[in-house]
Write an enzyme that holds these catalytic residues in place. Sequence first.
Site, short mmCIF file in Angstrom:
data_model
loop_
_atom_site.label_atom_id
_atom_site.label_comp_id
_atom_site.label_asym_id
_atom_site.label_seq_id
_atom_site.Cartn_x
_atom_site.Cartn_y
_atom_site.Cartn_z
N HIS A 69 4.41 -4.07 3.20
CA HIS A 69 2.97 -3.81 3.03
C HIS A 69 2.75 -2.67 2.05
O HIS A 69 3.66 -1.88 1.78
CB HIS A 69 2.34 -3.46 4.37
CG HIS A 69 2.84 -2.15 4.90
ND1 HIS A 69 3.99 -2.04 5.65
CD2 HIS A 69 2.38 -0.88 4.75
CE1 HIS A 69 4.20 -0.78 5.94
NE2 HIS A 69 3.24 -0.04 5.41
N HIS A 153 2.17 1.54 -3.54
CA HIS A 153 3.54 1.03 -3.55
C HIS A 153 3.82 0.24 -2.29
O HIS A 153 3.06 0.31 -1.31
CB HIS A 153 4.52 2.22 -3.60
CG HIS A 153 4.49 3.00 -2.32
ND1 HIS A 153 3.51 3.92 -2.04
CD2 HIS A 153 5.26 2.93 -1.21
CE1 HIS A 153 3.70 4.41 -0.83
NE2 HIS A 153 4.76 3.83 -0.29
P1 2AM Z 1 4.72 3.87 3.23
O1 2AM Z 1 3.31 3.50 2.98
O2 2AM Z 1 5.34 4.61 2.11
O3 2AM Z 1 5.58 2.68 3.57
C1 2AM Z 1 3.82 3.81 8.92
O4 2AM Z 1 4.63 4.94 8.94
C2 2AM Z 1 3.35 3.53 7.51
O5 2AM Z 1 2.44 4.54 7.08
C3 2AM Z 1 4.43 3.47 6.49
O6 2AM Z 1 4.18 2.35 5.71
C4 2AM Z 1 4.36 4.78 5.77
O7 2AM Z 1 4.79 4.89 4.46
C5 2AM Z 1 2.92 5.17 5.92
N1 2AM Z 1 2.78 6.62 6.11
C6 2AM Z 1 3.35 7.37 7.06
N2 2AM Z 1 2.95 8.66 6.97
C7 2AM Z 1 2.12 8.73 5.91
C8 2AM Z 1 1.38 9.78 5.28
N3 2AM Z 1 1.42 11.03 5.74
N4 2AM Z 1 0.64 9.47 4.20
C9 2AM Z 1 0.59 8.22 3.73
N5 2AM Z 1 1.26 7.19 4.28
C10 2AM Z 1 2.01 7.43 5.35
#
Ligand code: 2AM
Length: 218
Positions: A69, A153
């Site tokens: 995702h 991304h």
């Molecule tokens: P990602 O978007 O890079 O994959 C659950 O952890 C999801 O939320 C993951 O997809 C993760 O990274 C995203 N995520 C976790 N913490 C975050 C943050 N502080 N800011 C933005 N995205 C975050």
Amino acid sequence: SLLEETSLPLYFGWFLLSSVQVKVGCTAMDFLKTLDTLEAFKKHIVDFTGQAEKEVDLEQYFETKETLHCTTKFCNYGKADGAKEYAKNPVVKKSYGSVFSLSLTALFVTPRTVGARVSLTEEQLQLWPADTEKESEEGIPGSASLPVGSRAHITLGCASGVEPVQTGLDLLQILTLPEGEAVEEMELGSLRYYDEGRWMLSLREPICAAACFSSFYG
Ligand code: 2AM
């Protein structure tokens, strides 16, 4: 109320349709398989192993992700700044459940993460919180000056012990650096090296990925 707070998801985002997950996952695997055999990569292997003579199998090195995702807003069940406002945004409500066509324009690899860069359209940018790139300015100087949506991304994999949030930070960091040295023309596109184990492959033909805008509760 407690109910209102707990009714917010962990995050909102575009979730790749299952057939597309397979296609993107396979493309990423093929890239990793080829990358670790290149002489240019082996020359910088120490970035990944800490030792010059060691080999690395990138397919094993990264723990790959299921449910691919592109996160739009990390809400942390309402605890993140701006989570409530985002959930109330009429564009978010209207788009919920709709399928979009994401354009994946690059693949990138660092010693921490592997991901795909998503180039958002004007319509898709309406679902992108405007302050996303500014939030990382402290850790990644220069990121606040990047175009809105630069962080978009898909996390494809993380090294052992690395949290997925790192993928977007790795992408932003690459984008703040001067364009890397072009090291190899691959079938998929041109590969550039950005020092400290950072690689980016700009895709000759962007991958078009159908994805449903929705949320994840976990
Ligand atoms: P990602 O978007 O890079 O994959 C659950 O952890 C999801 O939320 C993951 O997809 C993760 O990274 C995203 N995520 C976790 N913490 C975050 C943050 N502080 N800011 C933005 N995205 C975050």
